[in-house]
Design a protein around this motif. Structure first.
Motif, PDB file in Angstrom:
ATOM      1  N   HIS A   1      22.570   1.210  47.099  1.00  0.00           N
ATOM      2  CA  HIS A   1      23.572   0.314  46.508  1.00  0.00           C
ATOM      3  C   HIS A   1      23.315  -1.151  46.862  1.00  0.00           C
ATOM      4  CE1 HIS A   1      26.418   3.661  45.416  1.00  0.00           C
ATOM      5  NE2 HIS A   1      25.569   4.257  46.220  1.00  0.00           N
ATOM      6  N   LYS A   2      22.535  -1.392  47.907  1.00  0.00           N
ATOM      7  CA  LYS A   2      22.226  -2.777  48.291  1.00  0.00           C
ATOM      8  C   LYS A   2      21.120  -3.360  47.421  1.00  0.00           C
ATOM      9  CE  LYS A   2      23.458  -1.804  53.022  1.00  0.00           C
ATOM     10  NZ  LYS A   2      22.857  -1.081  54.136  1.00  0.00           N
ATOM     11  N   LEU A   3      20.314  -2.489  46.825  1.00  0.00           N
ATOM     12  CA  LEU A   3      19.159  -2.943  46.040  1.00  0.00           C
ATOM     13  C   LEU A   3      19.344  -2.782  44.533  1.00  0.00           C
ATOM     14  CD1 LEU A   3      16.333  -1.350  48.214  1.00  0.00           C
ATOM     15  CD2 LEU A   3      17.159  -3.713  48.277  1.00  0.00           C
ATOM     16  N   PHE A   4      20.223  -1.867  44.147  1.00  0.00           N
ATOM     17  CA  PHE A   4      20.387  -1.541  42.727  1.00  0.00           C
ATOM     18  C   PHE A   4      21.862  -1.468  42.348  1.00  0.00           C
ATOM     19  CE2 PHE A   4      16.472   0.451  44.211  1.00  0.00           C
ATOM     20  CZ  PHE A   4      15.544  -0.069  43.324  1.00  0.00           C
ATOM     21  N   SER A   5      22.155  -1.930  41.145  1.00  0.00           N
ATOM     22  CA  SER A   5      23.497  -1.833  40.587  1.00  0.00           C
ATOM     23  C   SER A   5      23.383  -1.130  39.242  1.00  0.00           C
ATOM     24  CB  SER A   5      24.076  -3.240  40.408  1.00  0.00           C
ATOM     25  OG  SER A   5      25.275  -3.190  39.685  1.00  0.00           O
ATOM     26  N   VAL A   6      24.267  -0.162  39.007  1.00  0.00           N
ATOM     27  CA  VAL A   6      24.254   0.569  37.736  1.00  0.00           C
ATOM     28  C   VAL A   6      25.639   0.443  37.105  1.00  0.00           C
ATOM     29  CG1 VAL A   6      23.752   2.758  36.579  1.00  0.00           C
ATOM     30  CG2 VAL A   6      22.624   2.216  38.756  1.00  0.00           C
ATOM     31  N   ASP A   7      25.666   0.151  35.806  1.00  0.00           N
ATOM     32  CA  ASP A   7      26.908   0.024  35.056  1.00  0.00           C
ATOM     33  C   ASP A   7      26.715   0.776  33.742  1.00  0.00           C
ATOM     34  OD1 ASP A   7      29.463  -0.772  34.303  1.00  0.00           O
ATOM     35  OD2 ASP A   7      28.951  -2.879  34.023  1.00  0.00           O
ATOM     36  N   SER A   8      27.765   0.831  32.934  1.00  0.00           N
ATOM     37  CA  SER A   8      27.652   1.471  31.626  1.00  0.00           C
ATOM     38  C   SER A   8      28.530   0.750  30.621  1.00  0.00           C
ATOM     39  CB  SER A   8      28.023   2.959  31.702  1.00  0.00           C
ATOM     40  OG  SER A   8      29.350   3.138  32.127  1.00  0.00           O
ATOM     41  N   ALA A   9      28.201   0.952  29.343  1.00  0.00           N
ATOM     42  CA  ALA A   9      28.939   0.328  28.241  1.00  0.00           C
ATOM     43  C   ALA A   9      28.754   1.188  26.998  1.00  0.00           C
ATOM     44  CB  ALA A   9      28.434  -1.090  27.990  1.00  0.00           C
ATOM     45  N   GLY A  10      29.520   0.865  25.966  1.00  0.00           N
ATOM     46  CA  GLY A  10      29.405   1.548  24.686  1.00  0.00           C
ATOM     47  C   GLY A  10      29.125   0.542  23.587  1.00  0.00           C
ATOM     48  N   THR A  11      28.472   0.984  22.541  1.00  0.00           N
ATOM     49  CA  THR A  11      28.203   0.076  21.421  1.00  0.00           C
ATOM     50  C   THR A  11      29.429  -0.083  20.532  1.00  0.00           C
ATOM     51  OG1 THR A  11      27.256   1.890  20.129  1.00  0.00           O
ATOM     52  CG2 THR A  11      25.710   0.501  21.380  1.00  0.00           C
ATOM     53  N   SER A  12      30.400   0.820  20.667  1.00  0.00           N
ATOM     54  CA  SER A  12      31.629   0.722  19.865  1.00  0.00           C
ATOM     55  C   SER A  12      32.778   0.233  20.744  1.00  0.00           C
ATOM     56  CB  SER A  12      31.995   2.080  19.271  1.00  0.00           C
ATOM     57  OG  SER A  12      32.536   2.914  20.287  1.00  0.00           O
ATOM     58  N   SER A  13      33.867  -0.080  20.101  1.00  0.00           N
ATOM     59  CA  SER A  13      35.063  -0.538  20.826  1.00  0.00           C
ATOM     60  C   SER A  13      36.149   0.534  20.868  1.00  0.00           C
ATOM     61  CB  SER A  13      35.612  -1.803  20.152  1.00  0.00           C
ATOM     62  OG  SER A  13      35.983  -1.518  18.805  1.00  0.00           O
ATOM     63  N   TYR A  14      35.803   1.767  20.520  1.00  0.00           N
ATOM     64  CA  TYR A  14      36.790   2.837  20.390  1.00  0.00           C
ATOM     65  C   TYR A  14      37.613   3.090  21.651  1.00  0.00           C
ATOM     66  CZ  TYR A  14      33.745   4.251  16.466  1.00  0.00           C
ATOM     67  OH  TYR A  14      32.980   4.284  15.337  1.00  0.00           O
TER      68      TYR A  14
ATOM     69  N   VAL B   1      23.968   2.923  28.152  1.00  0.00           N
ATOM     70  CA  VAL B   1      24.756   2.657  26.948  1.00  0.00           C
ATOM     71  C   VAL B   1      24.777   3.877  26.018  1.00  0.00           C
ATOM     72  CG1 VAL B   1      25.084   1.123  24.964  1.00  0.00           C
ATOM     73  CG2 VAL B   1      24.081   0.220  27.081  1.00  0.00           C
ATOM     74  N   CYS B   2      25.997   4.264  25.613  1.00  0.00           N
ATOM     75  CA  CYS B   2      26.181   5.276  24.574  1.00  0.00           C
ATOM     76  C   CYS B   2      27.145   4.706  23.537  1.00  0.00           C
ATOM     77  CB  CYS B   2      26.650   6.619  25.152  1.00  0.00           C
ATOM     78  SG  CYS B   2      28.316   6.660  25.837  1.00  0.00           S
ATOM     79  N   LEU B   3      27.746   5.536  22.743  1.00  0.00           N
ATOM     80  CA  LEU B   3      28.618   5.049  21.673  1.00  0.00           C
ATOM     81  C   LEU B   3      29.971   4.574  22.206  1.00  0.00           C
ATOM     82  CD1 LEU B   3      29.129   4.594  18.632  1.00  0.00           C
ATOM     83  CD2 LEU B   3      29.942   6.954  18.518  1.00  0.00           C
ATOM     84  N   GLY B   4      30.717   5.451  22.864  1.00  0.00           N
ATOM     85  CA  GLY B   4      32.076   5.100  23.267  1.00  0.00           C
ATOM     86  C   GLY B   4      32.248   4.779  24.735  1.00  0.00           C
ATOM     87  N   ASN B   5      31.211   5.033  25.539  1.00  0.00           N
ATOM     88  CA  ASN B   5      31.239   4.779  26.980  1.00  0.00           C
ATOM     89  C   ASN B   5      32.281   5.646  27.689  1.00  0.00           C
ATOM     90  OD1 ASN B   5      31.865   1.990  29.236  1.00  0.00           O
ATOM     91  ND2 ASN B   5      30.311   3.552  29.400  1.00  0.00           N
ATOM     92  N   ILE B   6      32.426   6.902  27.218  1.00  0.00           N
ATOM     93  CA  ILE B   6      33.325   7.820  27.918  1.00  0.00           C
ATOM     94  C   ILE B   6      32.667   9.167  28.240  1.00  0.00           C
ATOM     95  CG2 ILE B   6      35.471   6.791  27.072  1.00  0.00           C
ATOM     96  CD1 ILE B   6      35.641   9.246  25.110  1.00  0.00           C
ATOM     97  N   CYS B   7      31.525   9.470  27.658  1.00  0.00           N
ATOM     98  CA  CYS B   7      30.887  10.771  27.902  1.00  0.00           C
ATOM     99  C   CYS B   7      29.530  10.631  28.583  1.00  0.00           C
ATOM    100  CB  CYS B   7      30.715  11.554  26.601  1.00  0.00           C
ATOM    101  SG  CYS B   7      32.262  12.047  25.821  1.00  0.00           S
ATOM    102  N   ARG B   8      28.530  10.196  27.815  1.00  0.00           N
ATOM    103  CA  ARG B   8      27.154  10.187  28.301  1.00  0.00           C
ATOM    104  C   ARG B   8      26.859   9.052  29.273  1.00  0.00           C
ATOM    105  NH1 ARG B   8      24.450  10.234  22.534  1.00  0.00           N
ATOM    106  NH2 ARG B   8      26.316   8.981  22.185  1.00  0.00           N
ATOM    107  N   SER B   9      27.170   7.819  28.886  1.00  0.00           N
ATOM    108  CA  SER B   9      26.792   6.693  29.753  1.00  0.00           C
ATOM    109  C   SER B   9      27.536   6.681  31.085  1.00  0.00           C
ATOM    110  CB  SER B   9      26.895   5.359  29.014  1.00  0.00           C
ATOM    111  OG  SER B   9      28.178   5.135  28.482  1.00  0.00           O
ATOM    112  N   PRO B  10      28.811   7.099  31.155  1.00  0.00           N
ATOM    113  CA  PRO B  10      29.427   7.177  32.484  1.00  0.00           C
ATOM    114  C   PRO B  10      28.730   8.205  33.388  1.00  0.00           C
ATOM    115  CG  PRO B  10      31.126   7.171  30.797  1.00  0.00           C
ATOM    116  CD  PRO B  10      29.801   7.335  30.098  1.00  0.00           C
ATOM    117  N   LEU B  11      28.338   9.332  32.807  1.00  0.00           N
ATOM    118  CA  LEU B  11      27.582  10.320  33.580  1.00  0.00           C
ATOM    119  C   LEU B  11      26.259   9.724  34.048  1.00  0.00           C
ATOM    120  CD1 LEU B  11      28.064  13.732  31.715  1.00  0.00           C
ATOM    121  CD2 LEU B  11      28.676  13.205  34.080  1.00  0.00           C
ATOM    122  N   ALA B  12      25.550   9.070  33.140  1.00  0.00           N
ATOM    123  CA  ALA B  12      24.260   8.467  33.494  1.00  0.00           C
ATOM    124  C   ALA B  12      24.437   7.429  34.604  1.00  0.00           C
ATOM    125  CB  ALA B  12      23.617   7.833  32.260  1.00  0.00           C
ATOM    126  N   GLU B  13      25.480   6.624  34.493  1.00  0.00           N
ATOM    127  CA  GLU B  13      25.766   5.624  35.522  1.00  0.00           C
ATOM    128  C   GLU B  13      25.983   6.299  36.878  1.00  0.00           C
ATOM    129  OE1 GLU B  13      29.309   2.534  36.887  1.00  0.00           O
ATOM    130  OE2 GLU B  13      29.241   3.162  34.789  1.00  0.00           O
TER     131      GLU B  13
END
Length: 153
Positions: A28-41, A7-19
């Motif tokens: 991929h069978k054992l772990f799932s990774v997603d991302s989101a932002g705290t804002s709705s921008y 999770v980052c602010l806008g979910n377009i820079c840091r969290s997508p990279l982290a994901e």
């Protein structure tokens, strides 16, 4: 399956990279990774072109990701929630309804630099070098996370 949310602010820079970085290191069978932002921008947007470019330079494709906002249901749906910085950490914790939910939330850089509570800098308003710096920080933290998670399987 262990589910991890970045999770980052806008979910377009840091969290997508982290994901993308962490997903590339896990089964991929054992772990799932997603991302989101705290804002709705940026809801519905693809990652920033600079994030896409730096990921691609390192062999990771994040072009299929789409920004979304963090919601309370994420506390139920995910086992571990990594915040990219202290501000987003505080915003996530403010939505938690109990200590169990709060215990799922961690600062990602504490994985590579324990107990320092460091922020992944937001590269949005900086130059392209900022994205490479963010990539390196997230790569190091993701390597530690993947080692910990893979040792549990």
């Amino acid at each position: 399956m262990t589910k991890i949310l970045m999770v980052c602010l806008g979910n377009i820079c840091r969290s997508p990279l982290a994901e993308g970085i962490l997903q590339s290191k896990l089964d991929h069978k054992l772990f799932s990774v997603d991302s989101a932002g705290t804002s709705s921008y940026h809801i519905g947007n693809k990652p920033d072109p600079r994030s896409i470019a730096v990921a691609k330079q390192h062999g990771i494709d994040i072009t299929k990701q789409q920004a979304r906002q963090f919601i309370k249901q994420d506390f139920i749906d995910f086992d571990i929630i990594y915040a990219m910085d202290n501000s987003n950490y505080d915003n996530i914790i403010a939505l938690a309804e109990n200590d169990a939910q709060k215990s799922k939330v961690k600062l990602i850089l504490n994985e590579s630099v324990p107990e320092q509570n460091l922020d992944v800098p937001d590269p949005y308003f900086g130059g392209d070098n900022g994205f490479e710096k963010v990539y390196k920080l997230l790569e190091e933290a993701s390597e530690k996370i993947s080692q910990q998670l893979n040792s549990l399987t």
